[in-house]
Design a protein around this motif. Structure first.
Motif, PDB file in Angstrom:
ATOM      1  N   ALA A  43       0.831  -1.207   0.000  1.00 27.58           N
ATOM      2  CA  ALA A  43       0.000   0.000   0.000  1.00 27.58           C
ATOM      3  C   ALA A  43       0.860   1.249   0.000  1.00 27.58           C
ATOM      4  N   ASP A  44       1.940   1.227   0.765  1.00 28.40           N
ATOM      5  CA  ASP A  44       2.839   2.371   0.843  1.00 28.40           C
ATOM      6  C   ASP A  44       3.514   2.640  -0.501  1.00 28.40           C
ATOM      7  N   VAL A  45       3.864   1.591  -1.233  1.00 28.08           N
ATOM      8  CA  VAL A  45       4.578   1.750  -2.497  1.00 28.08           C
ATOM      9  C   VAL A  45       3.632   2.031  -3.664  1.00 28.08           C
ATOM     10  N   TYR A  46       2.527   1.294  -3.740  1.00 26.56           N
ATOM     11  CA  TYR A  46       1.685   1.342  -4.942  1.00 26.56           C
ATOM     12  C   TYR A  46       0.378   2.095  -4.777  1.00 26.56           C
ATOM     13  N   GLY A  47      -0.025   2.417  -3.560  1.00 29.89           N
ATOM     14  CA  GLY A  47      -1.236   3.205  -3.350  1.00 29.89           C
ATOM     15  C   GLY A  47      -2.444   2.593  -4.026  1.00 29.89           C
ATOM     16  N   ALA A  48      -3.089   3.377  -4.890  1.00 27.09           N
ATOM     17  CA  ALA A  48      -4.297   2.921  -5.573  1.00 27.09           C
ATOM     18  C   ALA A  48      -4.025   1.811  -6.574  1.00 27.09           C
ATOM     19  N   GLY A  49      -2.759   1.506  -6.804  1.00 25.28           N
ATOM     20  CA  GLY A  49      -2.415   0.461  -7.760  1.00 25.28           C
ATOM     21  C   GLY A  49      -2.267  -0.912  -7.145  1.00 25.28           C
ATOM     22  N   VAL A  50      -2.704  -1.097  -5.898  1.00 25.00           N
ATOM     23  CA  VAL A  50      -2.590  -2.407  -5.255  1.00 25.00           C
ATOM     24  C   VAL A  50      -3.970  -2.937  -4.896  1.00 25.00           C
ATOM     25  N   VAL A  51      -4.120  -4.246  -4.996  1.00 23.97           N
ATOM     26  CA  VAL A  51      -5.341  -4.942  -4.598  1.00 23.97           C
ATOM     27  C   VAL A  51      -4.955  -5.961  -3.537  1.00 23.97           C
ATOM     28  N   GLY A  52      -5.648  -5.954  -2.406  1.00 28.30           N
ATOM     29  CA  GLY A  52      -5.405  -6.914  -1.334  1.00 28.30           C
ATOM     30  C   GLY A  52      -6.555  -7.892  -1.224  1.00 28.30           C
ATOM     31  N   ILE A  53      -6.232  -9.185  -1.174  1.00 25.44           N
ATOM     32  CA  ILE A  53      -7.241 -10.240  -1.100  1.00 25.44           C
ATOM     33  C   ILE A  53      -6.923 -11.121   0.103  1.00 25.44           C
ATOM     34  N   LEU A  54      -7.882 -11.296   0.994  1.00 23.10           N
ATOM     35  CA  LEU A  54      -7.675 -12.080   2.210  1.00 23.10           C
ATOM     36  C   LEU A  54      -8.548 -13.327   2.180  1.00 23.10           C
ATOM     37  N   LEU A  55      -7.903 -14.480   2.384  1.00 23.70           N
ATOM     38  CA  LEU A  55      -8.576 -15.769   2.277  1.00 23.70           C
ATOM     39  C   LEU A  55      -8.765 -16.410   3.655  1.00 23.70           C
ATOM     40  N   SER A  56      -9.107 -17.685   3.632  1.00 23.65           N
ATOM     41  CA  SER A  56      -9.365 -18.484   4.826  1.00 23.65           C
ATOM     42  C   SER A  56      -8.195 -18.450   5.806  1.00 23.65           C
ATOM     43  N   GLY A  57      -8.517 -18.473   7.106  1.00 26.15           N
ATOM     44  CA  GLY A  57      -7.470 -18.492   8.113  1.00 26.15           C
ATOM     45  C   GLY A  57      -8.043 -18.364   9.509  1.00 26.15           C
ATOM     46  N   ALA A  58      -7.182 -18.612  10.513  1.00 31.62           N
ATOM     47  CA  ALA A  58      -7.662 -18.737  11.888  1.00 31.62           C
ATOM     48  C   ALA A  58      -7.254 -17.596  12.805  1.00 31.62           C
ATOM     49  N   ASN A  59      -6.596 -16.550  12.280  1.00 32.08           N
ATOM     50  CA  ASN A  59      -6.323 -15.403  13.150  1.00 32.08           C
ATOM     51  C   ASN A  59      -6.635 -14.113  12.405  1.00 32.08           C
ATOM     52  N   ALA A  60      -6.335 -12.972  13.033  1.00 31.15           N
ATOM     53  CA  ALA A  60      -6.756 -11.676  12.486  1.00 31.15           C
ATOM     54  C   ALA A  60      -5.720 -11.057  11.566  1.00 31.15           C
ATOM     55  N   ASP A  61      -4.658 -11.767  11.233  1.00 35.09           N
ATOM     56  CA  ASP A  61      -3.645 -11.225  10.322  1.00 35.09           C
ATOM     57  C   ASP A  61      -4.299 -10.835   9.000  1.00 35.09           C
ATOM     58  N   GLY A  62      -3.920  -9.679   8.490  1.00 33.38           N
ATOM     59  CA  GLY A  62      -4.450  -9.198   7.216  1.00 33.38           C
ATOM     60  C   GLY A  62      -5.449  -8.071   7.343  1.00 33.38           C
ATOM     61  N   THR A  63      -6.166  -8.007   8.439  1.00 31.03           N
ATOM     62  CA  THR A  63      -7.181  -6.959   8.596  1.00 31.03           C
ATOM     63  C   THR A  63      -6.545  -5.572   8.628  1.00 31.03           C
ATOM     64  N   ARG A  64      -5.494  -5.415   9.423  1.00 32.24           N
ATOM     65  CA  ARG A  64      -4.816  -4.120   9.501  1.00 32.24           C
ATOM     66  C   ARG A  64      -4.229  -3.740   8.144  1.00 32.24           C
ATOM     67  N   GLY A  65      -3.680  -4.717   7.438  1.00 34.47           N
ATOM     68  CA  GLY A  65      -3.110  -4.454   6.118  1.00 34.47           C
ATOM     69  C   GLY A  65      -4.152  -4.051   5.098  1.00 34.47           C
ATOM     70  N   LEU A  66      -5.326  -4.677   5.160  1.00 32.29           N
ATOM     71  CA  LEU A  66      -6.405  -4.271   4.252  1.00 32.29           C
ATOM     72  C   LEU A  66      -6.840  -2.837   4.534  1.00 32.29           C
TER      73      LEU A  66
END
Length: 204
Positions: A125-148
Motif C-alpha cells: 500500500a505504501d509503495v503502490y497506493g491505488a495500484g494495489v489490490v489486497g485479497i484475504l482468504l481463509s485463516g484462523a487469526n486476524a492477520d491481514g485486517t490491519r493491512g487491508l
C-alpha cells in the motif's frame, strides 16, 4: 459501489500488484484460482501464506504445477515484475520496496505469524497506493485486517473471501467486520474479479 471503485482506480493508474494472503484453508482457494488465471498478467501476483519452515518446502512446486504463470519463492532483493507469481518464503516477513524490489525480514512474529500478511499488505500500500489490490482468504487469526485497512486508505481495492466458503472463516470475517472491504467473493467470483483486473489494465 465496488464496481465504481474499480473503474475509478483503473482510470487513474494501472494495477501494479495483487497481494493474496491466507492461512489454514487458503490453498483450497489458491490452487483453483491459479489454475484458471489468463496469462499474460499485467501485474505481479504476490502470495503470503502462513506455513511451517520445513526443508525443501513443496509449496512453490505445488503452485507451479497448477499454473502456466512463472512461480518463484522470493529471495531478498528480487526485482518485482508483472506476470509472475511471487511466494513469501517461510519464516520471513516479505516487504515491497520503493525501488521495485522485495526485501525479507526476520524480525519478531506479528499475529503469531512470520511471514505476516499485514506486513506485505502495508508495504505494498505504501509503495503502490491505488495500484494495489489486497485479497484475504481463509485463516484462523486476524492477520491481514490491519493491512487491508492500509490498502483501503491508500486508495486500493480490498477483497475478502466469502466466509461461508472458507475452511476457516475467522480471518476473512475479521476483515469484513473491521476493515470495510470492497468485495466479498466466493472462489468463482474471485477468479472472475482477478481476470477483470487484468483486462482493465490491458485496456489502458
Amino acid at each position: 459501489m465496488a464496481e465504481n471503485r474499480l473503474m475509478q482506480s483503473t482510470a487513474n493508474t494501472p494495477y501494479k500488484a495483487v497481494v493474496i494472503g491466507g492461512s489454514t484453508g487458503s490453498l483450497d482457494v489458491l490452487l483453483p484460482v491459479l489454475s484458471v488465471l489468463k496469462p499474460p498478467l499485467t501485474f505481479s501476483l504476490v502470495v503470503v501464506v502462513h506455513r511451517k519452515n520445513t526443508p525443501n518446502s513443496p509449496l512453490a512446486t505445488l503452485l507451479s504445477v497448477k499454473t502456466t504463470l512463472p512461480v518463484r519463492e522470493v529471495d531478498d532483493k528480487d526485482v518485482m515484475k508483472p506476470g509472475c507469481v511471487y511466494l513469501a518464503p517461510a519464516d520471513y516477513h516479505l516487504l515491497v520496496e520503493h525501488d521495485g524490489t522485495f526485501s525479507l525480514d526476520d524480525s519478531e512474529k506479528i499475529n503469531f505469524s512470520r511471514p505476516a500478511i499485514d506486513v506485505t499488505f502495508e508495504s505494498a500500500a505504501d509503495v503502490y497506493g491505488a495500484g494495489v489490490v489486497g485479497i484475504l482468504l481463509s485463516g484462523a487469526n486476524a492477520d491481514g485486517t490491519r493491512g487491508l485497512k492500509a490498502i483501503k486508505q491508500a486508495g486500493g481495492i480490498t477483497v475478502a473471501q466469502q466466509p461461508a466458503t472458507a475452511q476457516v472463516a475467522y480471518m476473512p470475517q475479521q476483515a469484513i467486520d473491521n476493515a470495510a472491504v470492497d468485495r466479498v467473493l466466493d472462489v468463482p467470483e474471485l477468479i472472475q474479479f482477478i481476470n477483470q483486473l487484468n483486462e482493465a489494465n490491458q485496456a489502458l
